[in-house]
Design an enzyme around this catalytic site. Structure first.
Site: not given
Ligand code: IMP
Length: 195
Positions: A178-179, A70, A150, A173, A13-14, A10-11
């Site tokens: 990575h995303r 993830d 963030f 960015k 931005h993603k 539900n993010n």
């Molecule tokens: P998520 O699985 O994308 O929600 O990421 C899990 C956690 O990894 C986040 O709460 C951040 O602490 C860290 N994280 C993931 N991607 C990033 C990023 O692009 N920048 C900074 N921290 C990240």
């Protein structure tokens, strides 16, 4: 008519990032749009397991092809920590400031600052399971710099850069993250499925 997919998040931005990358290839629903309000399973010990659990849960329950992501930060001198625990490294309050402070204290006097962000996207559909990985290599700064982004962005300096991720624009960015790298692999997979 584009194929319908669910992105198990539900993010906003993603969702926006993937919708932008996918263009008119697919229509994308969030968990809320699907009517899925339960907390998805995320009990794995690896990014792969967690992404897989979320995607397979939604596909099994709702029958709609689904992908889930993830991601986390892996620090070489800490044997890959915080990894799957990145969001709650310093405790359940999930505070980025606390997480960064803990990370910097564990790396105090450590010369090896090598780290990477890793993102896994798991796809669950009638074709079975597929996993896509995106990696951004870099180093952990001595102290936080910058106010954008963030999570660990203020202490992560991408390879070939002098600025942290919190000092570069979101546009920059999104080209290297990575995303973004995992999303590019996902989109070329979806193209192959749909055309
Ligand atoms: P998520 O699985 O994308 O929600 O990421 C899990 C956690 O990894 C986040 O709460 C951040 O602490 C860290 N994280 C993931 N991607 C990033 C990023 O692009 N920048 C900074 N921290 C990240």
């Amino acid at each position: 008519m584009p194929a319908a997919w669910v992105f198990a998040t539900n993010n906003k931005h993603k969702l926006d990032e993937v919708r932008h990358a996918a263009g008119s290839l697919i229509t994308l629903q969030s968990l809320a749009q699907l009517g899925c309000t339960e907390i998805l399973p995320e009990t794995g010990h690896t990014l792969e397991e967690n992404a897989r659990q979320k995607a397979e849960f939604v596909f099994a329950k709702y029958g709609v092809p689904c992908f889930a992501d993830d991601s986390g930060l892996e620090v070489e001198a800490l044997n890959g920590e915080p990894g799957v625990a990145s969001a709650h490294y310093a405790g359940p309050q999930r505070s980025s400031t606390d997480n960064i402070n803990l990370l910097l204290s564990r790396l105090k006097n450590e010369a090896n600052r090598k780290a990477r962000f890793r993102c896994i996207i798991a796809v669950a559909s009638h074709q079975g399971l597929q996993l896509f990985e995106g990696v951004l290599n870099g180093n952990i700064a001595i102290q936080p710099q910058g106010t954008m982004g963030f999570g660990y962005d203020p202490v992560f300096v991408p390879e070939g850069e002098t600025r942290t991720l919190a000092e570069i624009t979101l546009e920059e960015k999104n080209k290297i993250s990575h995303r973004a790298r995992a999303v590019r692999k996902l989109i070329s997979f979806l193209r192959g499925q749909i055309q």
